[in-house]
Scaffold this motif. Structure first.
Motif, PDB file in Angstrom:
ATOM      1  N   ASN A  22       0.343   3.720  -3.178  1.00 14.05           N
ATOM      2  CA  ASN A  22       0.386   4.995  -3.098  1.00 14.05           C
ATOM      3  C   ASN A  22       1.087   6.374  -2.971  1.00 14.05           C
ATOM      4  O   ASN A  22       1.065   7.180  -2.904  1.00 14.05           O
ATOM      5  CB  ASN A  22      -0.285   4.874  -1.918  1.00 14.05           C
ATOM      6  CG  ASN A  22      -1.651   4.564  -1.529  1.00 14.05           C
ATOM      7  OD1 ASN A  22      -2.405   4.120  -2.899  1.00 14.05           O
ATOM      8  ND2 ASN A  22      -2.008   3.136  -0.961  1.00 14.05           N
ATOM      9  N   SER A  23       2.714   5.980  -3.456  1.00  9.90           N
ATOM     10  CA  SER A  23       3.708   6.806  -3.026  1.00  9.90           C
ATOM     11  C   SER A  23       4.247   7.115  -4.444  1.00  9.90           C
ATOM     12  O   SER A  23       3.616   6.049  -5.806  1.00  9.90           O
ATOM     13  CB  SER A  23       5.339   6.763  -2.086  1.00  9.90           C
ATOM     14  OG  SER A  23       6.350   7.549  -2.936  1.00  9.90           O
ATOM     15  N   SER A  24       4.619   8.268  -5.045  1.00  7.92           N
ATOM     16  CA  SER A  24       4.330   8.855  -6.130  1.00  7.92           C
ATOM     17  C   SER A  24       5.972   8.622  -6.756  1.00  7.92           C
ATOM     18  O   SER A  24       6.972   9.175  -7.748  1.00  7.92           O
ATOM     19  CB  SER A  24       4.121  10.783  -6.353  1.00  7.92           C
ATOM     20  OG  SER A  24       5.174  11.200  -5.188  1.00  7.92           O
ATOM     21  N   ASP A  42       0.947  -0.974  -0.142  1.00  8.86           N
ATOM     22  CA  ASP A  42       0.056   0.271  -0.010  1.00  8.86           C
ATOM     23  C   ASP A  42       0.882   1.166  -0.212  1.00  8.86           C
ATOM     24  O   ASP A  42       0.712   1.774  -0.450  1.00  8.86           O
ATOM     25  CB  ASP A  42      -0.891   0.004   0.929  1.00  8.86           C
ATOM     26  CG  ASP A  42      -1.967   1.268   1.101  1.00  8.86           C
ATOM     27  OD1 ASP A  42      -2.499   1.288   0.363  1.00  8.86           O
ATOM     28  OD2 ASP A  42      -1.184   2.265   2.493  1.00  8.86           O
TER      29      ASP A  42
END
Length: 245
Positions: A185-187, A181
């Motif tokens: 969800n990290s760029s 997750d």
């Protein structure tokens, strides 16, 4: 930098190969798998300790810093573990000892660690994956040694199996969800890293099916054994009661 990494990985490979060769030389009366399992046990213990230290103490925290530049500690750990996986993959192919799923797992691990080393980033999340994956490996090897020495069907075997199942489900599956997750969800991490982390987790899910099937069979076996012992005890008590009258 690339040359330095290659040298470290080659040195790591030679260390694991030398350890295997020394073990095989000292234990010629045993099978080659015995020595390979011994090397795997040592790798699991060392890497679990180091990856836990890197993730929990040295940092950065993998759930908040995915995609960040690799630290020196992360690079050293990845080189150490990558050398082992190259050695073990070669051993498994040579002796044809593993199924396709395990070989794919080794290939994914090799490309994943190698890619992160060359990329120079995402060491924190890969280190976390190594930790949750390798923490159960020593238990798996101890289980094999207990079987090999005829001590598996004992309290020690039951404790090892219970710890293995609990740690696998608790860290590799539940803990793995948090890692996946955080990465997805990290760029910062690129799409190759995200895809690799997701694929590794899916492989763990496949392993979970086998582990849950094993746990169910063992629990049912223990239950039937306990019930049979209880029935025999009640039968003996009944016979004694009848004879007393």
């Amino acid at each position: 930098m690339v040359r330095t990494i290659v040298v470290r990985v080659v040195c790591s490979f030679l260390v694991w190969l030398s350890l295997y060769s020394a073990s095989w030389y000292q234990n010629k009366h045993r099978t080659p798998e015995w020595s390979d399992r011994f090397v795997t046990l040592i790798h699991g213990l060392i890497v679990t300790f180091l990856s836990g230290y890197v993730a929990l103490i040295d940092g950065p925290w993998p759930l908040t810093h995915p995609g960040h530049p690799n630290t020196t500690a992360q690079i050293n750990l990845l080189c150490l573990s990558l050398g082992y996986f190259i050695f073990d993959f070669g051993w498994c192919v040579h002796y044809n000892s593993e199924d396709e799923l395990m070989l794919y797992h080794h290939i994914l691990s090799i490309f994943g660690m190698g890619g992160v080393l060359l990329l120079g980033e995402s060491g924190s999340e890969v280190n976390a994956i190594i930790f949750v994956s390798e923490i159960t490996n020593p238990l798996l090897q101890i289980r094999w040694f207990l079987r090999d020495t005829g001590h598996y069907h004992s309290i020690a075997g039951d404790v090892v199996d219970a710890l293995f199942v609990l740690l696998f489900l608790g860290l590799r599956i539940i803990g793995g969800v948090w890692i996946v997750d955080a990465v997805l969800n990290s760029s910062k991490p690129n799409w190759e890293v995200k895809a690799g982390v997701l694929i590794m987790y899916l492989v763990s899910i496949v392993f979970t099916w086998d582990i849950c099937s094993f746990a169910r069979k063992k629990l049912m076996s223990k239950y039937y054994s306990w019930r049979n012992e209880r029935n025999r005890g009640e039968h003996s008590s009944s016979n004694g009661h009848v004879l007393a009258h």
